[in-house]
Design an enzyme around this catalytic site. Structure first.
Site, mmCIF file in Angstrom:
data_model
loop_
_atom_site.group_PDB
_atom_site.id
_atom_site.type_symbol
_atom_site.label_atom_id
_atom_site.label_comp_id
_atom_site.label_asym_id
_atom_site.label_seq_id
_atom_site.Cartn_x
_atom_site.Cartn_y
_atom_site.Cartn_z
ATOM 1 N N CYS A 126 -10.275 -33.082 -22.551
ATOM 2 C CA CYS A 126 -10.804 -31.732 -22.850
ATOM 3 C C CYS A 126 -10.869 -30.831 -21.617
ATOM 4 O O CYS A 126 -10.478 -29.664 -21.662
ATOM 5 C CB CYS A 126 -12.180 -31.852 -23.494
ATOM 6 S SG CYS A 126 -13.195 -33.182 -22.844
ATOM 7 N N HIS A 227 -17.604 -26.959 -22.655
ATOM 8 C CA HIS A 227 -17.451 -27.319 -21.236
ATOM 9 C C HIS A 227 -17.220 -26.056 -20.403
ATOM 10 O O HIS A 227 -16.458 -25.175 -20.802
ATOM 11 C CB HIS A 227 -16.229 -28.223 -21.039
ATOM 12 C CG HIS A 227 -16.406 -29.626 -21.546
ATOM 13 N ND1 HIS A 227 -17.594 -30.106 -22.054
ATOM 14 C CD2 HIS A 227 -15.532 -30.667 -21.592
ATOM 15 C CE1 HIS A 227 -17.431 -31.382 -22.405
ATOM 16 N NE2 HIS A 227 -16.189 -31.738 -22.135
#
Ligand SMILES: NC(=O)c1ccc[n+]([C@@H]2O[C@H](COP(=O)([O-])OP(=O)(O)OC[C@H]3O[C@@H](n4cnc5c(N)ncnc54)[C@H](OP(=O)(O)O)[C@@H]3O)[C@@H](O)[C@H]2O)c1
Length: 324
Positions: A126, A227
């Site tokens: 990710c 994130h």
């Protein structure tokens, strides 16, 4: 198409299931697969309740495409079995990512690396995905010499149990992740880096097909989802901030939020459920005019995982790579 999801009950699997509801893929059958623990569960899909079946050697028969959204051990053991059953596999675990025979794909960057003979495609980490979407855009205007990235990663990156743990421990001051920033994601390597940091470094170089030095510090923070990354890029030539804004604005799936006069910059709340990568705090280094600093935020379960995997499948379908 007949599609399977291994790990359908997990955070990424469930996100993929939601995205498939509006996918352009012509889905005749969707087989939802998880561990024995999920026997008897049903998951909603297009207004129906679909049974979850336990993973076994037999679940792949007659499927065209299988998304592996489970652990690397599951991918290691079962992806070859799915391929034997003539399925194309898109794997979200780290197991095959750095295998030179396996294309590691971010569709905006290197979809052309997928060839008809590839039965297995790896979906990157990710943190890598949002980083390479930015770097790929910037490399078009100025060759990159070096990258330094610090990640601020949400607990959803560690799966469903990690979110449950954060929520249940929110008042437990002794728990590491509560009110803390933990510079430790995945195991430590003997180099002193963590495996998460090494994923970001080596996957980025593989996807961009360039070997410029990259350094990464990956940090888990008590954010549920989304994130963030602080990225510093050294270029061959002097940075032109105006061109950086322009290239980001003209790039697929990048949104700029950079209005410091009104205190506007990307936050995790901006990226929830979104397939785009958000950038802001775009500025030049004080001491070196060839260095750019920026802040980058993305939904790790969406662009960082499920949406990237689905975009790969949809682009392969549109380009008729596998004859689906
Ligand atoms: N979370 C992220 O942001 C993110 C981003 C990029 C990549 N990834 C990768 O994506 C994968 C899934 O992550 P996640 O966050 O969705 O994890 P998760 O929430 O913990 O879900 C794991 C899934 O794998 C299934 N599973 C586990 N062991 C199994 C077994 N032996 N046989 C069959 N199914 C099994 C689980 O089924 P049960 O429900 O039956 O246990 C569940 O559906 C991991 O490889 C992860 O590293 C995650």
């Amino acid at each position: 198409m007949k599609i399977g999801i291994v790990g359908a009950t997990g955070l990424v699997g469930q996100k993929l299931l939601t995205l498939l509801e509006n996918s352009l893929l012509p889905i005749d059958e969707l087989r939802l697969i998880a561990s024995q623990r999920s026997l008897g569960k049903k998951l909603p899909y297009r207004g129906k309740e679909v049974d979850v079946i336990p993973l076994s050697d037999r679940v792949f028969a007659s499927l065209n495409l299988v998304f592996f959204m489970a652990t690397k051990d599951v991918a290691k053991k079962y992806a070859p079995l799915a391929i034997k059953n003539n399925c194309v596999v898109i794997d979200n675990s780290s197991y095959f990512r750095l295998n030179p025979e396996v294309p590691l794909i971010v569709p905006e960057v290197n979809i052309a690396s997928i060839k008809n003979e590839h039965a297995l495609i790896a979906n990157p980490n990710c943190s890598t995905i949002q980083l390479v979407v930015c770097l790929n855009a910037l490399a078009k205007i100025n060759p990159i010499k070096r990258v330094e990235v610090a990640t601020y990663q949400a607990v959803s990156g560690a799966g469903r149990k990690a979110i449950e743990e954060l929520k249940s421990k929110i008042r437990d001051y002794n728990n590491k992740i509560v009110f803390n920033a933990v510079p430790h994601i995945d195991d430590f390597d003997k180099s002193g880096y963590t495996k998460e940091e090494l994923k970001v470094i080596f996957e980025t170089q593989k996807i961009l097909n360039q070997e410029f030095p990259i350094s990464c510090t990956a940090v888990r923070i008590p954010v549920i989802n989304g994130h963030s990354e602080s990225i510093s890029i050294t270029f061959e030539n002097e940075v032109n901030i105006l061109s950086v804004h322009q290239i980001f604005k003209n790039s697929e799936n990048i949104i700029v939020i950079d209005d410091i006069e009104n205190n506007k910059y990307p936050l995790v709340e901006d990226c929830q459920g979104r397939q785009e990568v958000f950038v802001g705090r775009i500025r030049k280094d004080f001491s070196n005019p060839n260095i750019l600093h920026l802040w980058c935020v993305a939904d790790n379960l969406v662009k960082g995982a499920a949406a990237n995997a689905l975009q790969i499948a949809e682009k392969c379908f549109k380009q008729k790579i596998f004859g689906w």
